[in-house]
Design an enzyme around this catalytic site. Structure first.
Site, PDB file in Angstrom:
ATOM      1  N   ASP A  12       0.877  -1.177   0.000  1.00 12.13           N
ATOM      2  CA  ASP A  12       0.000   0.000   0.000  1.00 12.13           C
ATOM      3  C   ASP A  12       0.916   1.229   0.000  1.00 12.13           C
ATOM      4  OD1 ASP A  12      -2.422   1.567   0.331  1.00 12.13           O
ATOM      5  OD2 ASP A  12      -1.857   1.845   2.419  1.00 12.13           O
ATOM      6  N   SER A  13       0.321   2.404  -0.198  1.00 11.72           N
ATOM      7  CA  SER A  13       1.096   3.639  -0.100  1.00 11.72           C
ATOM      8  C   SER A  13       1.571   3.887   1.336  1.00 11.72           C
ATOM      9  CB  SER A  13       0.237   4.821  -0.544  1.00 11.72           C
ATOM     10  OG  SER A  13      -0.895   4.913   0.298  1.00 11.72           O
ATOM     11  N   CYS A  75      -4.456  -1.665  -1.849  1.00 13.86           N
ATOM     12  CA  CYS A  75      -4.588  -0.229  -2.085  1.00 13.86           C
ATOM     13  C   CYS A  75      -5.507  -0.066  -3.300  1.00 13.86           C
ATOM     14  CB  CYS A  75      -3.203   0.327  -2.388  1.00 13.86           C
ATOM     15  SG  CYS A  75      -3.186   2.060  -2.863  1.00 13.86           S
ATOM     16  N   GLU A 154      -2.382   8.493   8.433  1.00 14.03           N
ATOM     17  CA  GLU A 154      -0.939   8.207   8.489  1.00 14.03           C
ATOM     18  C   GLU A 154      -0.320   8.815   9.751  1.00 14.03           C
ATOM     19  OE1 GLU A 154       1.461   6.608   6.353  1.00 14.03           O
ATOM     20  OE2 GLU A 154      -0.308   5.661   5.470  1.00 14.03           O
ATOM     21  N   CYS A 186     -11.024   3.073  -0.002  1.00  9.85           N
ATOM     22  CA  CYS A 186      -9.603   3.345   0.278  1.00  9.85           C
ATOM     23  C   CYS A 186      -9.260   2.540   1.520  1.00  9.85           C
ATOM     24  CB  CYS A 186      -9.383   4.834   0.527  1.00  9.85           C
ATOM     25  SG  CYS A 186      -7.729   5.213   1.160  1.00  9.85           S
ATOM     26  N   HIS A 188      -7.160   2.904   3.783  1.00 10.99           N
ATOM     27  CA  HIS A 188      -6.897   3.649   5.019  1.00 10.99           C
ATOM     28  C   HIS A 188      -8.177   3.842   5.852  1.00 10.99           C
ATOM     29  CE1 HIS A 188      -3.053   4.757   3.166  1.00 10.99           C
ATOM     30  NE2 HIS A 188      -2.681   5.295   4.307  1.00 10.99           N
TER      31      HIS A 188
HETATM   32  N1  DGL Z   1      -4.784   3.205   0.839  1.00 12.79           N
HETATM   33  C1  DGL Z   1      -4.886   3.682  -0.457  1.00 12.79           C
HETATM   34  C2  DGL Z   1      -6.107   3.290  -1.205  1.00 12.79           C
HETATM   35  O1  DGL Z   1      -6.698   2.284  -0.891  1.00 12.79           O
HETATM   36  C3  DGL Z   1      -4.109   4.862  -0.917  1.00 12.79           C
HETATM   37  C4  DGL Z   1      -4.377   6.155  -0.275  1.00 12.79           C
HETATM   38  C5  DGL Z   1      -3.409   7.209  -0.768  1.00 12.79           C
HETATM   39  O2  DGL Z   1      -2.197   6.968  -0.663  1.00 12.79           O
HETATM   40  O3  DGL Z   1      -3.867   8.234  -1.259  1.00 12.79           O
HETATM   41  O4  DGL Z   1      -6.519   3.944  -2.138  1.00 12.79           O
END
Ligand code: DGL
Length: 281
Positions: A12-13, A75, A154, A186, A188
């Site tokens: 993931d990011s 992600c 984050e 997302c 996150h």
């Molecule tokens: N967790 C990510 C997603 O599912 C990326 C969020 C990001 O880095 O902008 O899209």
């Protein structure tokens, strides 16, 4: 080494994919897992899809060089940018990707109005357009990109007023239009489900796709005879983590977001490739 004994790779990011890892630990507790957080580049959401595709390819190469038997693109943004390309580029590798859970939402909704929270890149990708086209069928989708929310998560700000304000901005207008379902597009966002549920109330269902992704990973491993059945005991699979950001930030959040931890290595981007920098902490 038997293929079944090799680890899974997840990326993931940043810390978002830990919501998927959590579900994978429930579903596949015997599997070893390598988790990669590209915190040197987070957030992915506002970046062009081509750039996220290049990051995703390099991360997949890095994970494969560590011997992973399957990769979970934990992600939505990286899946939107790169899932199809990764499957073409590495045809022998099983990939599990993410797409906003529009299909179950469209099946569940009674009011016919569904809210979708995801990044700008996810909304722009062909994957989202394709699920909308295939499954929406007369349901109204209300979309919001929640600017700044990934950064708050984050930073570990899961219940701060700033985080609540971002979610209120996104969800209040949706509530006024009658949503009864919210799709978390997302990885996150599951970490702020308590806050989301507080804002939308008990009558609105919040859909986190992580358990379905974990089940899909299990199905692919089983079909490829790659399940690690040799391991015994509860949660005997080992975890290893990599970040391209600050190790201290990641280590601090890990027990809170995942409920467990493991060795963490710092990895550096050098000319679009990933190089391990430091011994594990
Ligand atoms: N967790 C990510 C997603 O599912 C990326 C969020 C990001 O880095 O902008 O899209």
């Amino acid at each position: 080494m038997q293929p079944s004994a090799l680890p899974l790779g997840i990326f993931d990011s940043g810390v978002g994919g830990l919501s998927v890892l959590r579900a994978i630990r429930q579903q596949l507790p015997h599997e070893d897992v390598l988790y990669f957080a590209d915190q040197g580049h987070v957030p992915y959401g506002p970046r062009p899809l081509e750039e996220v595709r290049a990051f995703s390819e390099a991360i997949a190469r890095f994970l494969l060089a560590q011997g992973t038997k399957l990769i979970v693109v934990a992600c939505n943004t990286a899946s939107a940018a790169a899932l199809h390309y990764l499957r073409q580029t590495f045809p022998d590798v099983p990939f599990v990707g993410m797409e906003p859970a529009v299909k179950p939402a469209a099946e569940y909704t009674q009011s016919g109005v569904v809210g979708v929270l995801a990044t700008p890149a996810t909304f722009q990708g062909a994957l989202y357009a394709s699920v909308v086209e295939r499954f929406v069928n007369g349901v109204t989708l209300l979309q919001h990109t929640c600017p700044g929310l990934v950064g708050q998560i984050e930073a570990g700000n899961l219940d701060r007023p700033e985080t609540r304000a971002i979610l209120e901005d996104a969800l209040r207008p949706m509530l006024a239009k009658g949503i009864d379902t919210v799709v978390l597009g997302c990885t996150h966002y599951p970490f702020v489900i308590p806050l989301i549920q507080e804002i939308v109330g008990p009558g609105v269902r919040v859909l986190d796709p992580a358990p379905a992704v974990a089940r899909q990973a299990a199905r692919l491993l089983e079909a490829g005879k790659m399940l690690n059945i040799a391991a015994a005991g509860p949660k005997s699979g080992k975890l290893r983590f990599f970040t391209s950001g600050e190790q201290e930030d990641f280590i601090r959040l890990l027990p809170r977001l995942l409920g467990e931890d493991g060795p963490l290595e710092r990895v550096c981007w050098i000319e679009n490739q990933l190089v391990v920098l430091s011994p594990p902490i």
